[in-house]
Design a protein around this motif. Sequence first.
Motif, PDB file in Angstrom:
ATOM      1  N   THR A  50       0.847  -1.188   0.000  1.00 24.30           N
ATOM      2  CA  THR A  50       0.000   0.000   0.000  1.00 24.30           C
ATOM      3  C   THR A  50       0.885   1.241   0.000  1.00 24.30           C
ATOM      4  O   THR A  50       2.002   1.218   0.532  1.00 24.30           O
ATOM      5  CB  THR A  50      -0.939   0.048   1.220  1.00 24.30           C
ATOM      6  OG1 THR A  50      -0.155  -0.003   2.415  1.00 24.30           O
ATOM      7  CG2 THR A  50      -1.920  -1.115   1.205  1.00 24.30           C
TER       8      THR A  50
ATOM      9  N   TYR B 104       0.659   5.740   0.220  1.00 21.49           N
ATOM     10  CA  TYR B 104      -0.142   6.909   0.542  1.00 21.49           C
ATOM     11  C   TYR B 104       0.641   8.175   0.236  1.00 21.49           C
ATOM     12  O   TYR B 104       1.866   8.220   0.404  1.00 21.49           O
ATOM     13  CB  TYR B 104      -0.517   6.926   2.024  1.00 21.49           C
ATOM     14  CG  TYR B 104      -1.338   5.734   2.469  1.00 21.49           C
ATOM     15  CD1 TYR B 104      -0.719   4.585   2.942  1.00 21.49           C
ATOM     16  CD2 TYR B 104      -2.733   5.768   2.410  1.00 21.49           C
ATOM     17  CE1 TYR B 104      -1.463   3.478   3.343  1.00 21.49           C
ATOM     18  CE2 TYR B 104      -3.482   4.673   2.814  1.00 21.49           C
ATOM     19  CZ  TYR B 104      -2.844   3.535   3.280  1.00 21.49           C
ATOM     20  OH  TYR B 104      -3.588   2.453   3.670  1.00 21.49           O
TER      21      TYR B 104
ATOM     22  N   LYS C 102      -1.127  10.150   5.226  1.00 21.32           N
ATOM     23  CA  LYS C 102      -0.561   9.043   6.012  1.00 21.32           C
ATOM     24  C   LYS C 102      -1.015   9.158   7.460  1.00 21.32           C
ATOM     25  O   LYS C 102      -1.066  10.242   8.022  1.00 21.32           O
ATOM     26  CB  LYS C 102       0.964   9.068   5.922  1.00 21.32           C
ATOM     27  CG  LYS C 102       1.497   8.539   4.610  1.00 21.32           C
ATOM     28  CD  LYS C 102       3.025   8.600   4.570  1.00 21.32           C
ATOM     29  CE  LYS C 102       3.529   8.083   3.233  1.00 21.32           C
ATOM     30  NZ  LYS C 102       5.014   8.200   3.125  1.00 21.32           N
ATOM     31  N   ASP C 103      -1.320   8.040   8.049  1.00 21.12           N
ATOM     32  CA  ASP C 103      -1.782   7.925   9.444  1.00 21.12           C
ATOM     33  C   ASP C 103      -3.204   8.426   9.640  1.00 21.12           C
ATOM     34  O   ASP C 103      -3.716   8.390  10.765  1.00 21.12           O
ATOM     35  CB  ASP C 103      -0.847   8.682  10.402  1.00 21.12           C
ATOM     36  CG  ASP C 103       0.576   8.161  10.357  1.00 21.12           C
ATOM     37  OD1 ASP C 103       1.497   8.981  10.447  1.00 21.12           O
ATOM     38  OD2 ASP C 103       0.751   6.936  10.213  1.00 21.12           O
TER      39      ASP C 103
ATOM     40  N   THR D  87      -6.831   4.943   5.263  1.00 22.78           N
ATOM     41  CA  THR D  87      -6.451   3.540   5.079  1.00 22.78           C
ATOM     42  C   THR D  87      -7.163   2.977   3.850  1.00 22.78           C
ATOM     43  O   THR D  87      -8.389   3.072   3.747  1.00 22.78           O
ATOM     44  CB  THR D  87      -6.823   2.699   6.308  1.00 22.78           C
ATOM     45  OG1 THR D  87      -6.204   3.249   7.473  1.00 22.78           O
ATOM     46  CG2 THR D  87      -6.350   1.260   6.138  1.00 22.78           C
TER      47      THR D  87
ATOM     48  N   THR E 236      -8.097  -0.357   1.585  1.00 23.50           N
ATOM     49  CA  THR E 236      -8.256  -1.807   1.645  1.00 23.50           C
ATOM     50  C   THR E 236      -9.010  -2.258   0.401  1.00 23.50           C
ATOM     51  O   THR E 236      -9.556  -1.433  -0.334  1.00 23.50           O
ATOM     52  CB  THR E 236      -9.034  -2.252   2.901  1.00 23.50           C
ATOM     53  OG1 THR E 236     -10.321  -1.592   2.913  1.00 23.50           O
ATOM     54  CG2 THR E 236      -8.290  -1.917   4.175  1.00 23.50           C
TER      55      THR E 236
END
Length: 124
Positions: free
Chosen positions: A58, A60, A65-66, A69, A71
């Motif tokens: 993955t 970003y 980032k953080d 997410t 999926t």
Amino acid sequence: QVQLVESGGGLVQAGGSLRLSCAGSGRTFNINAMGWFRQAPGKEREFVAGISWTSSSTHYTDSVKDRFTITRDNAKSSVYLQMNSLKPEDTAVYYCAARRRSLVTMTLYDYNYWGQGTQVTVSS
């Protein structure tokens, strides 16, 4: 051909969360790496997040980032973007994209298939 349809956009206050979904249909066997891009008014479309077929890789952009997410669920030919701690600068039209090759890239021209986009608006 492959069709991609996004959903889940909307209006949210700063600090809130949204979950975007993208469902593929048609010749989905052509789908390999997938990603999310966004385009704010007056700006170029930019990479947000990408994921490989196996979900082992993955990527970003630094600004999410953080907080975000990515999926996917290959059985459903779908990819998702969970967005937390949203900021006004995250306001944009978010696009789902897919490519026939396995490598996740940040370059929009590498992606073969695109959705129509879903609006995300974050109020301050």
